[in-house]
Design an enzyme around this catalytic site. Sequence first.
Site, PDB file in Angstrom:
ATOM      1  N   GLY A 148     -70.781 -26.897-156.890  1.00  0.00           N
ATOM      2  CA  GLY A 148     -70.373 -25.875-155.769  1.00  0.00           C
ATOM      3  C   GLY A 148     -69.531 -24.766-156.066  1.00  0.00           C
ATOM      4  O   GLY A 148     -69.346 -24.592-157.142  1.00  0.00           O
ATOM      5  N   ASP A 149     -69.330 -23.848-155.043  1.00  0.00           N
ATOM      6  CA  ASP A 149     -68.720 -22.636-155.243  1.00  0.00           C
ATOM      7  C   ASP A 149     -67.272 -22.988-154.744  1.00  0.00           C
ATOM      8  O   ASP A 149     -66.667 -23.723-154.100  1.00  0.00           O
ATOM      9  CB  ASP A 149     -69.286 -21.290-154.405  1.00  0.00           C
ATOM     10  CG  ASP A 149     -70.562 -21.187-154.860  1.00  0.00           C
ATOM     11  OD1 ASP A 149     -70.460 -20.942-156.192  1.00  0.00           O
ATOM     12  OD2 ASP A 149     -71.668 -20.876-154.261  1.00  0.00           O
ATOM     13  N   PHE A 201     -76.641 -11.018-150.850  1.00  0.00           N
ATOM     14  CA  PHE A 201     -76.174 -12.267-151.583  1.00  0.00           C
ATOM     15  C   PHE A 201     -76.801 -12.592-152.993  1.00  0.00           C
ATOM     16  O   PHE A 201     -76.377 -13.491-153.673  1.00  0.00           O
ATOM     17  CB  PHE A 201     -76.136 -13.542-150.695  1.00  0.00           C
ATOM     18  CG  PHE A 201     -77.412 -14.335-150.330  1.00  0.00           C
ATOM     19  CD1 PHE A 201     -78.056 -14.012-149.044  1.00  0.00           C
ATOM     20  CD2 PHE A 201     -78.100 -14.737-151.463  1.00  0.00           C
ATOM     21  CE1 PHE A 201     -79.074 -14.884-148.876  1.00  0.00           C
ATOM     22  CE2 PHE A 201     -79.558 -15.275-150.880  1.00  0.00           C
ATOM     23  CZ  PHE A 201     -79.719 -15.462-149.589  1.00  0.00           C
ATOM     24  N   GLU A 210     -86.315 -26.854-148.248  1.00  0.00           N
ATOM     25  CA  GLU A 210     -84.774 -27.196-148.020  1.00  0.00           C
ATOM     26  C   GLU A 210     -84.103 -26.392-146.770  1.00  0.00           C
ATOM     27  O   GLU A 210     -84.596 -25.662-146.420  1.00  0.00           O
ATOM     28  CB  GLU A 210     -83.985 -26.090-149.154  1.00  0.00           C
ATOM     29  CG  GLU A 210     -82.547 -26.190-149.211  1.00  0.00           C
ATOM     30  CD  GLU A 210     -81.713 -25.863-150.444  1.00  0.00           C
ATOM     31  OE1 GLU A 210     -82.251 -26.167-151.572  1.00  0.00           O
ATOM     32  OE2 GLU A 210     -81.026 -24.875-150.346  1.00  0.00           O
ATOM     33  N   HIS A 264     -77.870 -32.832-150.309  1.00  0.00           N
ATOM     34  CA  HIS A 264     -77.012 -32.131-151.045  1.00  0.00           C
ATOM     35  C   HIS A 264     -75.438 -32.514-151.296  1.00  0.00           C
ATOM     36  O   HIS A 264     -75.018 -33.117-150.073  1.00  0.00           O
ATOM     37  CB  HIS A 264     -76.893 -30.601-150.981  1.00  0.00           C
ATOM     38  CG  HIS A 264     -78.093 -30.045-151.124  1.00  0.00           C
ATOM     39  ND1 HIS A 264     -78.351 -28.638-151.620  1.00  0.00           N
ATOM     40  CD2 HIS A 264     -79.635 -30.224-150.948  1.00  0.00           C
ATOM     41  CE1 HIS A 264     -79.745 -28.335-151.751  1.00  0.00           C
ATOM     42  NE2 HIS A 264     -80.341 -29.322-151.266  1.00  0.00           N
ATOM     43  N   SER A 272     -91.324 -29.185-151.959  1.00  0.00           N
ATOM     44  CA  SER A 272     -90.317 -29.814-151.150  1.00  0.00           C
ATOM     45  C   SER A 272     -89.668 -28.491-150.387  1.00  0.00           C
ATOM     46  O   SER A 272     -89.678 -27.305-150.740  1.00  0.00           O
ATOM     47  CB  SER A 272     -89.300 -30.298-152.250  1.00  0.00           C
ATOM     48  OG  SER A 272     -88.989 -29.267-153.186  1.00  0.00           O
ATOM     49  N   HIS A 308     -90.209 -25.679-154.645  1.00  0.00           N
ATOM     50  CA  HIS A 308     -88.987 -25.953-153.692  1.00  0.00           C
ATOM     51  C   HIS A 308     -88.806 -24.763-152.824  1.00  0.00           C
ATOM     52  O   HIS A 308     -88.568 -23.640-153.420  1.00  0.00           O
ATOM     53  CB  HIS A 308     -87.932 -26.355-154.405  1.00  0.00           C
ATOM     54  CG  HIS A 308     -86.681 -26.793-153.535  1.00  0.00           C
ATOM     55  ND1 HIS A 308     -86.503 -28.182-152.970  1.00  0.00           N
ATOM     56  CD2 HIS A 308     -85.634 -26.000-153.187  1.00  0.00           C
ATOM     57  CE1 HIS A 308     -85.524 -28.098-152.405  1.00  0.00           C
ATOM     58  NE2 HIS A 308     -84.711 -26.945-152.538  1.00  0.00           N
TER      59      HIS A 308
HETATM   60  P1  FAD Z   1     -72.893 -26.491-162.799  1.00  0.00           P
HETATM   61  O1  FAD Z   1     -74.218 -27.069-162.909  1.00  0.00           O
HETATM   62  O2  FAD Z   1     -71.658 -27.348-162.619  1.00  0.00           O
HETATM   63  O3  FAD Z   1     -72.357 -25.275-163.443  1.00  0.00           O
HETATM   64  C1  FAD Z   1     -73.257 -23.814-163.352  1.00  0.00           C
HETATM   65  C2  FAD Z   1     -73.052 -23.515-164.572  1.00  0.00           C
HETATM   66  O4  FAD Z   1     -71.829 -22.405-164.285  1.00  0.00           O
HETATM   67  C3  FAD Z   1     -72.855 -23.901-165.998  1.00  0.00           C
HETATM   68  O5  FAD Z   1     -74.167 -23.532-166.535  1.00  0.00           O
HETATM   69  C4  FAD Z   1     -71.754 -23.652-166.296  1.00  0.00           C
HETATM   70  O6  FAD Z   1     -72.029 -23.185-167.431  1.00  0.00           O
HETATM   71  C5  FAD Z   1     -71.057 -22.486-165.550  1.00  0.00           C
HETATM   72  N1  FAD Z   1     -69.764 -22.986-165.088  1.00  0.00           N
HETATM   73  C6  FAD Z   1     -69.524 -24.210-164.253  1.00  0.00           C
HETATM   74  N2  FAD Z   1     -67.998 -24.276-164.214  1.00  0.00           N
HETATM   75  C7  FAD Z   1     -67.625 -23.202-165.005  1.00  0.00           C
HETATM   76  C8  FAD Z   1     -66.213 -22.846-165.152  1.00  0.00           C
HETATM   77  N3  FAD Z   1     -65.295 -23.504-164.628  1.00  0.00           N
HETATM   78  N4  FAD Z   1     -65.987 -21.906-165.938  1.00  0.00           N
HETATM   79  C9  FAD Z   1     -66.950 -21.233-166.535  1.00  0.00           C
HETATM   80  N5  FAD Z   1     -68.495 -21.410-166.319  1.00  0.00           N
HETATM   81  C10 FAD Z   1     -68.538 -22.613-165.750  1.00  0.00           C
HETATM   82  N6  FAD Z   1     -73.758 -24.706-153.060  1.00  0.00           N
HETATM   83  C11 FAD Z   1     -73.329 -25.363-151.952  1.00  0.00           C
HETATM   84  O7  FAD Z   1     -72.056 -25.136-151.868  1.00  0.00           O
HETATM   85  N7  FAD Z   1     -73.807 -26.464-151.164  1.00  0.00           N
HETATM   86  C12 FAD Z   1     -75.163 -26.576-151.391  1.00  0.00           C
HETATM   87  O8  FAD Z   1     -75.863 -27.537-150.854  1.00  0.00           O
HETATM   88  C13 FAD Z   1     -75.894 -25.971-152.560  1.00  0.00           C
HETATM   89  N8  FAD Z   1     -77.282 -26.427-152.834  1.00  0.00           N
HETATM   90  C14 FAD Z   1     -77.604 -25.368-153.925  1.00  0.00           C
HETATM   91  C15 FAD Z   1     -78.954 -25.928-154.623  1.00  0.00           C
HETATM   92  C16 FAD Z   1     -79.613 -25.389-155.576  1.00  0.00           C
HETATM   93  C17 FAD Z   1     -81.094 -25.853-156.000  1.00  0.00           C
HETATM   94  C18 FAD Z   1     -78.955 -24.317-156.375  1.00  0.00           C
HETATM   95  C19 FAD Z   1     -79.472 -23.738-157.308  1.00  0.00           C
HETATM   96  C20 FAD Z   1     -77.773 -24.102-155.876  1.00  0.00           C
HETATM   97  C21 FAD Z   1     -77.120 -24.597-155.044  1.00  0.00           C
HETATM   98  N9  FAD Z   1     -75.601 -24.238-154.427  1.00  0.00           N
HETATM   99  C22 FAD Z   1     -75.109 -25.172-153.343  1.00  0.00           C
HETATM  100  C23 FAD Z   1     -75.018 -23.316-155.296  1.00  0.00           C
HETATM  101  C24 FAD Z   1     -73.887 -23.888-156.180  1.00  0.00           C
HETATM  102  O9  FAD Z   1     -73.249 -24.866-155.592  1.00  0.00           O
HETATM  103  C25 FAD Z   1     -73.520 -23.034-157.017  1.00  0.00           C
HETATM  104  O10 FAD Z   1     -74.154 -21.897-157.726  1.00  0.00           O
HETATM  105  C26 FAD Z   1     -72.243 -23.183-157.795  1.00  0.00           C
HETATM  106  O11 FAD Z   1     -71.576 -21.877-158.085  1.00  0.00           O
HETATM  107  C27 FAD Z   1     -72.470 -23.832-159.270  1.00  0.00           C
HETATM  108  O12 FAD Z   1     -72.755 -25.121-158.718  1.00  0.00           O
HETATM  109  P2  FAD Z   1     -73.711 -25.812-159.834  1.00  0.00           P
HETATM  110  O13 FAD Z   1     -74.008 -27.331-159.517  1.00  0.00           O
HETATM  111  O14 FAD Z   1     -74.884 -25.344-160.282  1.00  0.00           O
HETATM  112  O15 FAD Z   1     -72.671 -26.068-161.052  1.00  0.00           O
END
Ligand code: FAD
Length: 310
Positions: A112-113, A223, A21, A81, A19, A273
């Site tokens: 998300g971040d 990054f 991205e 996404h 896939s 991916h």
């Molecule tokens: P989650 O799965 O909710 O959490 C990730 C980890 O962080 C968990 O294991 C948890 O233990 C820890 N965590 C979560 N929240 C907290 C908290 N409040 N305190 C302490 N620990 C915590 N970003 C974008 O903005 N747009 C995108 O399109 C995008 N695509 C992505 C695609 C992939 C395949 C990946 C791997 C990352 C992508 N990201 C994207 C980056 C992602 O948004 C960041 O890594 C973000 O920081 C975490 O999102 P997540 O969904 O992994 O979080």
Amino acid sequence: MKNFGFSRRSGIGGKISVSFEFFPPKSEEMEARLWDTVTRLEPLQPEFVSVTYGAGGSTRERTARTVRRILTETSLLPAAHLTCVDATCGEVDKVISEFTDMGVTRFVALRGDPVEGVGACYQPHPGGYANGAELVGALKKAGNFDISVSAYPEKHPESPDFATDIDMLKRKVDNGATRAITQFFFDNDLYERYVERVRRAGIYIPIVPGVLPVHNFAQVANFSARAGAHVPAWLAERFDGLQNDPQTHALVAAAVAAEQVLDLIERGVDDFHFYTMNRADLSVAICHMIGIRAQVGAGAAIAVPSSAAA
Ligand code: FAD
């Protein structure tokens, strides 16, 4: 010397799925580059292609436009996404309906971040979904979608330890995630160890390695730490001195990515991916190395010798 016995078997490409991205383009020039990339990658018949969603929904319109164009102008299956950042549950649900009205059936669900940027302390919106797991739950309620989520072979930088990190993955799977795509990594041992940990935790969905072909080593090095990915010293050495030599940089990048992917195939991985960065060259080269070829009739017309067509 590594034994590449399996990855050198003929017909291996038929056993591997990929896939790709993309990110939504910001300008006409970037739009043209993305469509050139899409046109070149479409004939490789990826399982799906995904389009990222900018921090705080900043690319909401552009993500939607890109996904719509993929749906209407190509044979590709797009995955949108979606993040929870700075939005109420209602606002996110509205975005989900907009995508589903368009015909989207696949999502990559993410927390998300923080809006302030990677590294800042994440504060969920008081009326929003708190994390990736809650967003997966909302998507599952809205329809029977194919839902990918993130996974972190080196653990997410905010997670205190692997157990906490994998617990979040488990919650996402329990809520309906069908596949995890990993953050990019350069050390395959880390990925293998992570998959072992995940399986020990009773998680059995595919953990698809996210491969980042290194188009610009300086940017990747910059990054990586924030993304929770380690750049090994050997990788830095390979790109050392190539800042002003783009041709050699591209050749080294193709070699590095091919080495990583071939080694993963030897370890039993059959799904990849690619973080394309909206560029086709390296992804095409790596796919070619692993036997994935343009399919006649998929996307751009491909000349077929008359003897083969007879
Ligand atoms: P989650 O799965 O909710 O959490 C990730 C980890 O962080 C968990 O294991 C948890 O233990 C820890 N965590 C979560 N929240 C907290 C908290 N409040 N305190 C302490 N620990 C915590 N970003 C974008 O903005 N747009 C995108 O399109 C995008 N695509 C992505 C695609 C992939 C395949 C990946 C791997 C990352 C992508 N990201 C994207 C980056 C992602 O948004 C960041 O890594 C973000 O920081 C975490 O999102 P997540 O969904 O992994 O979080």
